[in-house]
Design an enzyme around this catalytic site. Sequence first.
Site, PDB file in Angstrom:
ATOM      1  N   ASP A 125       1.327   7.816  -3.118  1.00  0.00           N
ATOM      2  CA  ASP A 125       2.300   6.765  -3.423  1.00  0.00           C
ATOM      3  C   ASP A 125       3.192   7.251  -4.554  1.00  0.00           C
ATOM      4  O   ASP A 125       2.730   7.947  -5.469  1.00  0.00           O
ATOM      5  CB  ASP A 125       1.592   5.476  -3.835  1.00  0.00           C
ATOM      6  CG  ASP A 125       1.005   4.725  -2.642  1.00  0.00           C
ATOM      7  OD1 ASP A 125       1.403   5.025  -1.504  1.00  0.00           O
ATOM      8  OD2 ASP A 125       0.147   3.846  -2.858  1.00  0.00           O
ATOM      9  N   ASP A 145       4.530   2.539   3.603  1.00  0.00           N
ATOM     10  CA  ASP A 145       4.297   1.152   3.184  1.00  0.00           C
ATOM     11  C   ASP A 145       5.551   0.307   3.345  1.00  0.00           C
ATOM     12  O   ASP A 145       5.498  -0.844   3.799  1.00  0.00           O
ATOM     13  CB  ASP A 145       3.842   1.106   1.718  1.00  0.00           C
ATOM     14  CG  ASP A 145       2.495   1.760   1.496  1.00  0.00           C
ATOM     15  OD1 ASP A 145       1.676   1.769   2.437  1.00  0.00           O
ATOM     16  OD2 ASP A 145       2.254   2.271   0.388  1.00  0.00           O
TER      17      ASP A 145
END
Length: 198
Positions: A125, A145
Amino acid sequence: MTFRRARIYDTLALLTVMLVITLDQWTKSLVVEHLSPPESKPPIPLLGHYLVIEYIQNRGAAFSLLAGNLLLAVLIAAAIGVVAYLYLRMLNSGPLVYKLVFGLIIGGAIGNLIDRAHNAGYVVDFISFRIPEIGFYFAIFNVADACISVGVFLLFILVLFSGLRQKEEGSKEQGTTGSSTPPSKSGTIRPTEQDASL
């Protein structure tokens, strides 16, 4: 809808999946290459200090949710199963917008699954949105995401408006049926016996 057009729509959905996976894996590889080890370098600003790149290794679900939770694998498997079932119901049929939305969701899910398989369970991330002036720090996420979230939101909007449209059409049909009167067999009104005797 013709079979040929339906096949084109399915092909565009597949291209959407491939595009999402490619973009997701490419951006993650850049982050790993230039910002390793994680959380060791200062964030790179994209939009001042509101949108920055900050590398972390996420062992939870999207947006760092359910980290270390045993239910994570079950939830991911259930979500993929539901999306696959919905798409198979629309295979060779259905509007293009639904196909593209499913492409976003499936591509994002596969992108994160590739990460988990390649990185021993964690996902890269790096996108961080924050408003420091008010102490707001959104969870760090990635391209996969974002595609999943946008896809789910659009799917919710499409289903909601489709349901409202069907409800309005049903109420209009009921109103038309209730107000209609059966037409007379002839254009003239037959006089009654009383009128005929006058």
